[in-house]
Design an enzyme around this catalytic site. Structure first.
Site, PDB file in Angstrom:
ATOM      1  N   ASP A   1       0.873  -1.180   0.000  1.00 28.73           N
ATOM      2  CA  ASP A   1       0.000   0.000   0.000  1.00 28.73           C
ATOM      3  C   ASP A   1       0.907   1.226   0.000  1.00 28.73           C
ATOM      4  O   ASP A   1       1.811   1.351   0.834  1.00 28.73           O
ATOM      5  CB  ASP A   1      -0.897  -0.006   1.246  1.00 28.73           C
TER       6      ASP A   1
ATOM      7  N   ASN B   1      -2.119  13.046  -5.317  1.00 30.83           N
ATOM      8  CA  ASN B   1      -3.417  13.348  -5.952  1.00 30.83           C
ATOM      9  C   ASN B   1      -3.846  14.772  -5.621  1.00 30.83           C
ATOM     10  O   ASN B   1      -4.263  15.525  -6.500  1.00 30.83           O
ATOM     11  CB  ASN B   1      -4.491  12.391  -5.413  1.00 30.83           C
TER      12      ASN B   1
ATOM     13  N   HIS C   1      -5.575  14.199 -10.189  1.00 35.79           N
ATOM     14  CA  HIS C   1      -5.867  12.774 -10.346  1.00 35.79           C
ATOM     15  C   HIS C   1      -5.042  12.151 -11.487  1.00 35.79           C
ATOM     16  O   HIS C   1      -4.576  11.014 -11.381  1.00 35.79           O
ATOM     17  CB  HIS C   1      -7.356  12.625 -10.633  1.00 35.79           C
TER      18      HIS C   1
ATOM     19  N   ASP D   1      -2.653   8.983 -11.506  1.00 36.29           N
ATOM     20  CA  ASP D   1      -2.750   7.814 -12.411  1.00 36.29           C
ATOM     21  C   ASP D   1      -1.404   7.506 -13.042  1.00 36.29           C
ATOM     22  O   ASP D   1      -0.984   6.340 -13.132  1.00 36.29           O
ATOM     23  CB  ASP D   1      -3.763   8.091 -13.531  1.00 36.29           C
TER      24      ASP D   1
ATOM     25  N   ASP E   1      -4.494   2.693  -4.105  1.00 34.86           N
ATOM     26  CA  ASP E   1      -3.020   2.615  -4.180  1.00 34.86           C
ATOM     27  C   ASP E   1      -2.526   1.299  -3.593  1.00 34.86           C
ATOM     28  O   ASP E   1      -1.451   1.216  -3.030  1.00 34.86           O
ATOM     29  CB  ASP E   1      -2.378   3.813  -3.463  1.00 34.86           C
TER      30      ASP E   1
HETATM   31  N1  LIG Z   1      -5.213   8.994  -9.165  1.00 37.89           N
HETATM   32  C1  LIG Z   1      -5.947   8.047  -8.623  1.00 37.89           C
HETATM   33  N2  LIG Z   1      -6.260   8.056  -7.326  1.00 37.89           N
HETATM   34  C2  LIG Z   1      -6.974   7.049  -6.823  1.00 37.89           C
HETATM   35  C3  LIG Z   1      -7.451   5.986  -7.587  1.00 37.89           C
HETATM   36  N3  LIG Z   1      -8.150   5.152  -6.781  1.00 37.89           N
HETATM   37  C4  LIG Z   1      -8.119   5.654  -5.572  1.00 37.89           C
HETATM   38  N4  LIG Z   1      -7.417   6.827  -5.557  1.00 37.89           N
HETATM   39  C5  LIG Z   1      -7.088   7.701  -4.485  1.00 37.89           C
HETATM   40  O1  LIG Z   1      -6.025   7.133  -3.736  1.00 37.89           O
HETATM   41  C6  LIG Z   1      -6.020   7.659  -2.438  1.00 37.89           C
HETATM   42  C7  LIG Z   1      -5.780   6.520  -1.482  1.00 37.89           C
HETATM   43  O2  LIG Z   1      -5.920   7.028  -0.171  1.00 37.89           O
HETATM   44  P1  LIG Z   1      -4.897   6.657   0.981  1.00 37.89           P
HETATM   45  O3  LIG Z   1      -4.634   5.206   0.950  1.00 37.89           O
HETATM   46  O4  LIG Z   1      -5.403   7.274   2.236  1.00 37.89           O
HETATM   47  O5  LIG Z   1      -3.630   7.435   0.524  1.00 37.89           O
HETATM   48  P2  LIG Z   1      -2.240   7.555   1.267  1.00 37.89           P
HETATM   49  O6  LIG Z   1      -1.880   8.982   1.186  1.00 37.89           O
HETATM   50  O7  LIG Z   1      -1.292   6.630   0.582  1.00 37.89           O
HETATM   51  O8  LIG Z   1      -2.519   7.156   2.746  1.00 37.89           O
HETATM   52  P3  LIG Z   1      -1.919   5.908   3.505  1.00 37.89           P
HETATM   53  O9  LIG Z   1      -2.347   4.687   2.826  1.00 37.89           O
HETATM   54  O10 LIG Z   1      -2.488   6.036   4.863  1.00 37.89           O
HETATM   55  O11 LIG Z   1      -0.437   6.060   3.492  1.00 37.89           O
HETATM   56  C8  LIG Z   1      -7.397   8.320  -2.257  1.00 37.89           C
HETATM   57  O12 LIG Z   1      -7.224   9.703  -2.286  1.00 37.89           O
HETATM   58  C9  LIG Z   1      -8.190   7.882  -3.509  1.00 37.89           C
HETATM   59  O13 LIG Z   1      -9.107   8.885  -3.929  1.00 37.89           O
HETATM   60  C10 LIG Z   1      -7.127   5.998  -8.943  1.00 37.89           C
HETATM   61  O14 LIG Z   1      -7.501   5.108  -9.716  1.00 37.89           O
HETATM   62  N5  LIG Z   1      -6.388   7.022  -9.440  1.00 37.89           N
END
Ligand SMILES: Nc1nc2c(ncn2[C@@H]2O[C@H](COP(=O)(O)OP(=O)(O)OP(=O)(O)O)[C@@H](O)[C@H]2O)c(=O)[nH]1
Length: 467
Positions: A336, A344, A349, A353, A379
């Site tokens: 993860d 993002n 976005h 991607d 992610d």
């Molecule tokens: N660009 C993009 N963003 C995505 C996609 N699917 C999910 N997300 C975003 O990925 C992010 C995942 O959130 P988190 O897991 O909290 O992100 P993080 O900053 O890595 O937080 P931690 O996992 O706690 O380290 C969210 O903002 C979603 O909106 C996608 O297909 N494309």
């Protein structure tokens, strides 16, 4: 037009002709030789030899001009061929007479003129032939009756001998003409059929009982691509991959090997028997490449993550269940990203991607042959790796992944950097099913996040039980 196969037809005619020739050969030379011996004291063996030569020439005169007439459809050609055989015959007679020290029109020449009539008159209808053969032998007798010219015994004897010989020739002529006509018509029909099948747009090919290609029409050649010479006689297996096909002849799916396109054929075969040979299979093919590509694309879409092109969760679950059932030590790695949301939020976005795509490529490169990486969503990535040396090897792999993910990513307009938390579950440690392994890896990943991110945690039995 007889539908009988020309080979069988000719065999039949040959048997009839041979039987006739056998009887004529018994009767005519014996009679003639006896008369020659009686009349001139000629050696009977020599006489039969001479007649044998005559008969061979007659057969030649029958078959060559008839073939020209029937196959080349040329009367002039047939006459020329007949003339050639007559000239050869005259030459032979002259040579023979010189050797035998006899008159130019000695016995061979005499016999020749009786046999010549049916031979050179082959271009006339049968009725004319018969008339000539009756008239010519009796002509000397008729001459004698009309003019009183004396006719010796030998003339009467030759006339008698000429009748069975003429009968032999006429029957041979008749049979040979019929046999040759049937043969050439069958050949013409076969050539026409082959040309017609060659022209149809449907791909057709024939494989013999040993699996060798005997024929392929132009449409089929177009699908197979290589030249015709290469295809005929080639094992079918080298041209088409039928390994995934169901048994039987109908609805057989085959992929064209060595094709520049991904060509798929739907085959329908029919066994066609042949006189004296194992049946060949005639296949009609249908190009189903487009339909196949569509269904492959649908299947791929159902199993592929659209953002990264990696396997999706469904494909991952299928693979994991399959690999787990096969046995051996497996490592399930849950990855993860850390700080992805910030990318993002800061750059949008699309940049997020693009980053996911680069991370996917890096994970793919870090894996070994046979291992799998999938994106489960957001992610979150998951990997399946075969492990030979237990925990240390799994940890080393996970740390290698961490390092490659943490490298800065240079995108078109900006350079970004993320980290990752990795949970690893080993099938040798967590004695459970595939789902249990996933749960344990997930729990270990959460522990990695909770204990400060950017690290690897190896799952213990408690991680599986806790979830
Ligand atoms: N660009 C993009 N963003 C995505 C996609 N699917 C999910 N997300 C975003 O990925 C992010 C995942 O959130 P988190 O897991 O909290 O992100 P993080 O900053 O890595 O937080 P931690 O996992 O706690 O380290 C969210 O903002 C979603 O909106 C996608 O297909 N494309």
């Amino acid at each position: 037009m007889s539908e009988r196969f020309p080979d069988a037809f000719l065999a039949d005619k040959y048997a009839q002709f041979r039987s006739l020739a056998f009887h004529a050969a018994l009767f005519t030379p014996a009679l003639t030789a006896a008369m020659w011996s009686w009349e001139w004291g000629v050696d009977p063996a020599h006489a039969m030899d001479t007649l044998g030569l005559r008969i061979a020439m007659v057969l030649l005169s029958l078959v060559v001009p008839l073939s020209v007439k029937l196959y080349e459809r040329s009367d002039v050609g047939a006459w020329l061929a007949a003339l050639c055989t007559v000239l050869i015959e005259i030459l032979l007679s002259v040579v023979h007479d010189r050797i035998a020290n006899g008159a130019l029109l000695g016995m061979p020449g005499f016999m020749f003129f009786y046999l010549l009539a049916p031979v050179v008159s082959f271009v006339f209808p049968l009725r004319v032939n018969v008339t000539l053969n009756v008239v010519l032998p009796v002509a000397p007798l008729a001459l004698h009756a009309v003019s009183g010219v004396p006719v010796g015994f030998h003339v009467v004897a030759y006339s008698s001998a000429a009748f069975p010989a003429a009968a032999f020739v006429i029957t041979g002529h008749f049979l040979a003409e019929r046999a040759l006509r049937q043969f050439f018509e069958a050949r013409r029909l076969a050539a026409w059929r082959s040309a017609a099948i060659d022209k149809v747009a449907v791909p057709v090919f024939v494989a013999n009982s040993e699996g060798l290609v005997e024929y392929a029409n132009a449409a089929m050649m177009g699908l197979l691509e290589p030249s015709r010479n290469v295809v005929i006689g080639t094992p079918l297996d080298q041209l088409l991959d039928m390994s995934g096909a169901q048994a039987g002849l109908k609805n057989v799916e085959a992929r064209v090997r060595n094709s520049t396109r991904n060509t798929w054929l739907l085959l329908s075969g029919t066994a066609v028997g042949r006189a004296g040979r194992a049946p060949s299979i005639v296949y009609v093919a249908q190009d189903v490449s487009a339909a196949r590509a569509e269904s492959d694309a649908l299947r791929d879409a159902a199993l592929t993550d659209t953002v990264t092109g990696l396997a999706n969760r469904r494909a991952y679950d299928q693979q994991l269940a399959r690999r787990h059932a096969q046995g051996g030590t497996l490592a399930v790695l849950f990855v993860d990203l850390d700080g992805f949301k910030a990318v993002n939020d800061s750059f949008g976005h699309d940049t997020g991607d693009a980053l996911l795509k680069v991370i996917a490529q890096r994970l793919n490169r870090a894996l070994r042959q046979g291992d799998l990486v999938a994106r489960l969503g957001g992610d979150e990535f998951a990997l399946i790796a075969s492990i030979a040396d237990g925990t240390d090897e799994a940890r080393a792999l996970a740390e290698r992944l961490l390092r490659t993910i943490s490298e800065p990513v240079h995108l078109t307009t900006e350079t970004v950097k993320v980290g990752a938390s990795v949970g690893v579950a080993l099938s040798s440690t967590i004695q459970t099913d595939a789902h249990g392994l996933v749960r344990a890896a997930d729990a270990a990943m959460y522990r990695a996040k909770a204990s400060g991110k950017g690290r690897v945690v190896i799952a213990e039995a408690a991680d599986y039980e806790a979830r």
